[in-house]
Design a protein around this motif. Sequence first.
Motif, PDB file in Angstrom:
ATOM      1  N   ALA A  42       6.896  -4.017   9.047  1.00 21.94           N
ATOM      2  CA  ALA A  42       6.923  -3.378  10.636  1.00 21.94           C
ATOM      3  C   ALA A  42       8.369  -2.463  10.716  1.00 21.94           C
ATOM      4  N   LYS A  43       9.258  -3.314  10.015  1.00 17.42           N
ATOM      5  CA  LYS A  43      10.663  -2.432  10.358  1.00 17.42           C
ATOM      6  C   LYS A  43      10.512  -1.068   9.590  1.00 17.42           C
ATOM      7  N   LEU A  44       9.902  -1.225   8.326  1.00 14.04           N
ATOM      8  CA  LEU A  44       9.993   0.335   7.705  1.00 14.04           C
ATOM      9  C   LEU A  44       9.043   1.246   8.564  1.00 14.04           C
ATOM     10  N   ASP A  45       7.882   0.612   9.194  1.00 14.24           N
ATOM     11  CA  ASP A  45       6.955   1.668   9.835  1.00 14.24           C
ATOM     12  C   ASP A  45       7.743   2.050  10.836  1.00 14.24           C
ATOM     13  N   THR A  46       8.476   1.258  11.695  1.00 13.91           N
ATOM     14  CA  THR A  46       9.137   1.584  13.040  1.00 13.91           C
ATOM     15  C   THR A  46      10.169   2.611  12.566  1.00 13.91           C
ATOM     16  N   ALA A  47      10.582   2.436  11.607  1.00 11.81           N
ATOM     17  CA  ALA A  47      11.713   3.411  11.331  1.00 11.81           C
ATOM     18  C   ALA A  47      11.319   4.929  10.452  1.00 11.81           C
ATOM     19  N   GLY A  48       9.853   4.882  10.457  1.00 11.08           N
ATOM     20  CA  GLY A  48       9.201   6.110  10.109  1.00 11.08           C
ATOM     21  C   GLY A  48       9.295   6.152   8.531  1.00 11.08           C
ATOM     22  N   LEU A  49       9.402   5.257   7.680  1.00 11.71           N
ATOM     23  CA  LEU A  49       9.194   5.053   6.388  1.00 11.71           C
ATOM     24  C   LEU A  49       8.117   4.324   5.866  1.00 11.71           C
ATOM     25  N   GLU A  50       6.803   4.699   6.327  1.00  7.84           N
ATOM     26  CA  GLU A  50       5.679   4.385   6.021  1.00  7.84           C
ATOM     27  C   GLU A  50       5.332   4.605   4.689  1.00  7.84           C
ATOM     28  N   ARG A  51       5.968   5.805   4.079  1.00 11.86           N
ATOM     29  CA  ARG A  51       5.921   6.319   2.674  1.00 11.86           C
ATOM     30  C   ARG A  51       6.339   5.414   1.676  1.00 11.86           C
ATOM     31  N   ILE A  52       7.126   4.501   2.245  1.00 13.03           N
ATOM     32  CA  ILE A  52       7.531   3.337   0.988  1.00 13.03           C
ATOM     33  C   ILE A  52       6.472   2.216   0.925  1.00 13.03           C
ATOM     34  N   ARG A  53       5.435   2.480   0.379  1.00 14.66           N
ATOM     35  CA  ARG A  53       4.294   1.749   0.206  1.00 14.66           C
ATOM     36  C   ARG A  53       4.329   0.337  -0.312  1.00 14.66           C
ATOM     37  N   ILE A  54       5.343   0.373  -1.564  1.00  6.36           N
ATOM     38  CA  ILE A  54       5.343  -0.890  -2.353  1.00  6.36           C
ATOM     39  C   ILE A  54       6.271  -1.572  -1.835  1.00  6.36           C
ATOM     40  N   LEU A  55       6.300  -2.770  -1.213  1.00  2.00           N
ATOM     41  CA  LEU A  55       7.140  -3.769  -0.626  1.00  2.00           C
ATOM     42  C   LEU A  55       7.118  -5.099  -1.090  1.00  2.00           C
TER      43      LEU A  55
END
Length: 269
Positions: free
Chosen positions: A171-184
């Motif tokens: 959720a933090k990555l997506d909120t920061a506009g980093l949806e492109r980091i898919r592997i987590l």
Amino acid sequence: MAEAAAPGTIVEATHDGAAAPAVVHPPAAGETRRVRGVLLDIDETVVDLEGAMDRALREVSGPLLPHLGEDEWVTFCRIFTRGSDDIYDRYIAGEITFAQQRVLRAERCLAHFGAAFVSGAQAASWLEAYEAAQPAYVRAFDDVHPFLDALEAAGIAYGAVSNNVHDYQRAKLDTAGLERIRILVGIDAVGVAKPDPAIFHEGLRRLGTAAEETVYVGDNPAHDVVGAAGAGLRGVWLNRRSATLDAEAAAAVPVQVASLSEIPALIGS
């Protein structure tokens, strides 16, 4: 002018922030040094969590400490973000919940200024307000997207390995506009946290790269650099704050950068 590193070769940097020639270590006979993957820490590496915390802390804690000046608010926030690692470590160890560690950190900040929550209800109200406020302030650092663009252009796979649970960090990555980091990979993936090798190895498994051809980048020298080395990866310390290390710690952290923008040149991408 220093010579450029050979493609795919990682170099060492100095620890005092001085501009010095990079030292390139050529691969030994039979050793591959090609970088094919990069794994990243999240907080203070790609996401400015401390900035988000600072803004949210001031917003929700102001009514409890209405007379604090600017310098005092800086101290309040630094106690929460940098002076409470022992409390967060208790959460990582499973001794307390994520919510509990937040309240305990807030109590430490308040106590420093002679204040306290007057009841459990007030603490719960503070926590609810903080949890609602902080996500709105989460941002990616300015160097993140150009760095990921460079990795993609070079065909280098990337992902993230974090010392928090997957869904919260997703959720933090997506909120920061980093949806492109898919592997987590979060700590709930394998039941351990950095610097345990298992969490790095899970990141490698999902990334599809071998340890010796993967770089790990993070802001914590012990967890991110020494931990990555213990798992067979090559660690890079992202030292955004120009922190210094003692001689022993510095010896264990041979590669450091001040910005993600420096890494493509180090790995030849």
